[in-house]
Motif scaffolding. Structure first.
Motif, PDB file in Angstrom:
ATOM      1  N   PRO A 191       0.635  -1.098  -0.095  1.00 41.28           N
ATOM      2  CA  PRO A 191      -0.128   0.028   0.105  1.00 41.28           C
ATOM      3  C   PRO A 191       0.841   1.168  -0.022  1.00 41.28           C
ATOM      4  N   GLN A 192       0.229   2.077  -0.634  1.00 43.75           N
ATOM      5  CA  GLN A 192       1.280   3.396  -0.700  1.00 43.75           C
ATOM      6  C   GLN A 192       0.198   4.600  -0.496  1.00 43.75           C
ATOM      7  N   PRO A 193       0.744   5.642   0.199  1.00 50.65           N
ATOM      8  CA  PRO A 193      -0.311   6.947   0.480  1.00 50.65           C
ATOM      9  C   PRO A 193      -0.668   7.638  -1.125  1.00 50.65           C
ATOM     10  N   LEU A 194      -1.759   8.152  -1.128  1.00 52.36           N
ATOM     11  CA  LEU A 194      -2.123   8.806  -2.264  1.00 52.36           C
ATOM     12  C   LEU A 194      -1.887  10.252  -2.101  1.00 52.36           C
ATOM     13  N   THR A 195      -2.804  10.809  -1.268  1.00 49.04           N
ATOM     14  CA  THR A 195      -3.047  12.164  -0.590  1.00 49.04           C
ATOM     15  C   THR A 195      -3.407  12.222   0.609  1.00 49.04           C
ATOM     16  N   ARG A 196      -3.127  13.114   1.551  1.00 49.30           N
ATOM     17  CA  ARG A 196      -3.697  13.407   2.867  1.00 49.30           C
ATOM     18  C   ARG A 196      -4.671  14.199   2.843  1.00 49.30           C
TER      19      ARG A 196
END
Length: 339
Positions: A325-330
């Motif tokens: 899993p990777q962060p997309l936007t906060r």
């Protein structure tokens, strides 16, 4: 120095000290805001024009970054999801859009309690029609054509984790404003036979086209993936232990949250993908609790929300179970890809 001159001098001194003090407070507040943004790592947000029919591929979302544009629909280029956001001025608790049609679930704050509504938006985010919503908004979807909109609310309770809740799911056809106010009135086909029970709940529509959709049906303490037929007014169960389904763009797979053995009752779900042809299911690489209706950004990638410092952050993971899993936007929720 005359008495008048002394009074004028004193007045000027007071005004000067007041101006200095005000400037210091404003400067400190500005610096504090900058530090808050730096600590949060949040995106820049500015006012502007937002369209649901953009000329390029864009991501529209509910902005949760602190500031004057919190809870507004905002847009960013799809290939730069953590870049500066353009905020629309339109506030939504839940949102989805397709083909120039949006569905925006809103709260109206009253003196004694809140009420809720579902607002259909055109491509320029102008209100086309509004409908009262019977409870707290939780899910929303628009069909690929933009002709149908759906939403789910909690009529009682505010979480899917327990059993003490009741939902209501509505579908509206924007071509003539026909309303299916409660999908629980549809005929349920379970194990090949008509099924009726007082404890049925239905939530989380995902559309295949303007006649066919998928949804969660819950009864007897279990949940099922069901295929809905709008014209026949039927819901046919297909697979157990499926909640908040999301159909892939190619129509072959369903992403969903699944209750797993051994998980905490307060955090019971993991993100899975079901092959509709073989009815085989595979876990994604995301091992954290997922309480969201995932979105497909393309045929290979899932987008979903996880709790964040300012409410929620968006993450991605491959749909085939590979990768990490990777962060997309906060500071964001309720995404939709357009264009």
């Amino acid at each position: 120095m005359t008495r008048t001159a002394r009074l004028l001098t004193l007045l000027l001194a007071v005004l000067l000290l007041g101006a200095v003090g005000t400037g210091a407070v404003l400067y400190a507040a500005d610096r504090s805001g900058e530090r808050d943004r730096e600590q949060a790592g949040g995106p820049e947000v500015r006012s502007g024009s937002v369209s649901l029919s953009p000329p390029d591929r864009r991501l529209v979302l509910r902005n949760l970054a602190w500031g004057p544009h919190r809870d507004e629909l905002a847009t960013v280029p799809a290939d730069r999801p953590d870049g500066p956001r353009t905020a629309s001025g339109v506030k939504c608790l839940r949102f989805h859009a397709a083909a120039g049609t949006g569905i925006c679930l809103q709260a109206e704050h009253g003196a004694l309690d809140d009420t809720y509504r579902a607002v259909v938006l055109d491509a320029q985010l102008h209100e086309v029609r509004r409908f009262p919503a019977a409870g707290i908004p939780t899910r929303s979807r628009v069909s690929p054509s933009g002709h149908l909109v759906a939403w789910t609310v909690f009529v009682s309770g505010d979480s899917y984790a327990g059993t003490d809740f009741s939902t209501r799911t509505t579908i509206v056809d924007t071509r003539g404003w026909a309303v299916q106010d409660n999908l629980e009135t549809f005929t349920i086909i379970k194990d090949g036979k008509p099924y009726r029970a007082a404890d049925v709940n239905v939530w989380g529509v995902t559309f295949a086209d303007d006649g066919r959709f998928y949804v969660t049906v819950a009864t007897g303490g279990r949940t099922y993936l069901a295929q809905g037929d709008l014209a026949a007014r039927t819901l046919t169960t297909l697979h157990p232990n499926v909640e908040c389904p999301s159909l892939s763009p190619d129509g072959t797979r369903i992403a969903y949250k699944k209750r797993v053995d051994g998980a905490s009752p307060d955090a019971p779900w993991r993100l899975y993908v079901l092959d509709l042809r073989t009815m085989t299911e595979n876990a994604t690489a995301e091992q954290r609790n997922i309480d969201d209706q995932a979105l497909w950004s393309d045929d290979a990638t899932l987008v979903y929300s996880l709790p964040g410092d300012y409410g929620a952050d968006l993450w991605t993971t491959p749909a085939d179970g590979s990768g990490t899993p990777q962060p997309l936007t906060r500071s964001a929720l309720a995404p939709a890809y357009l264009g």
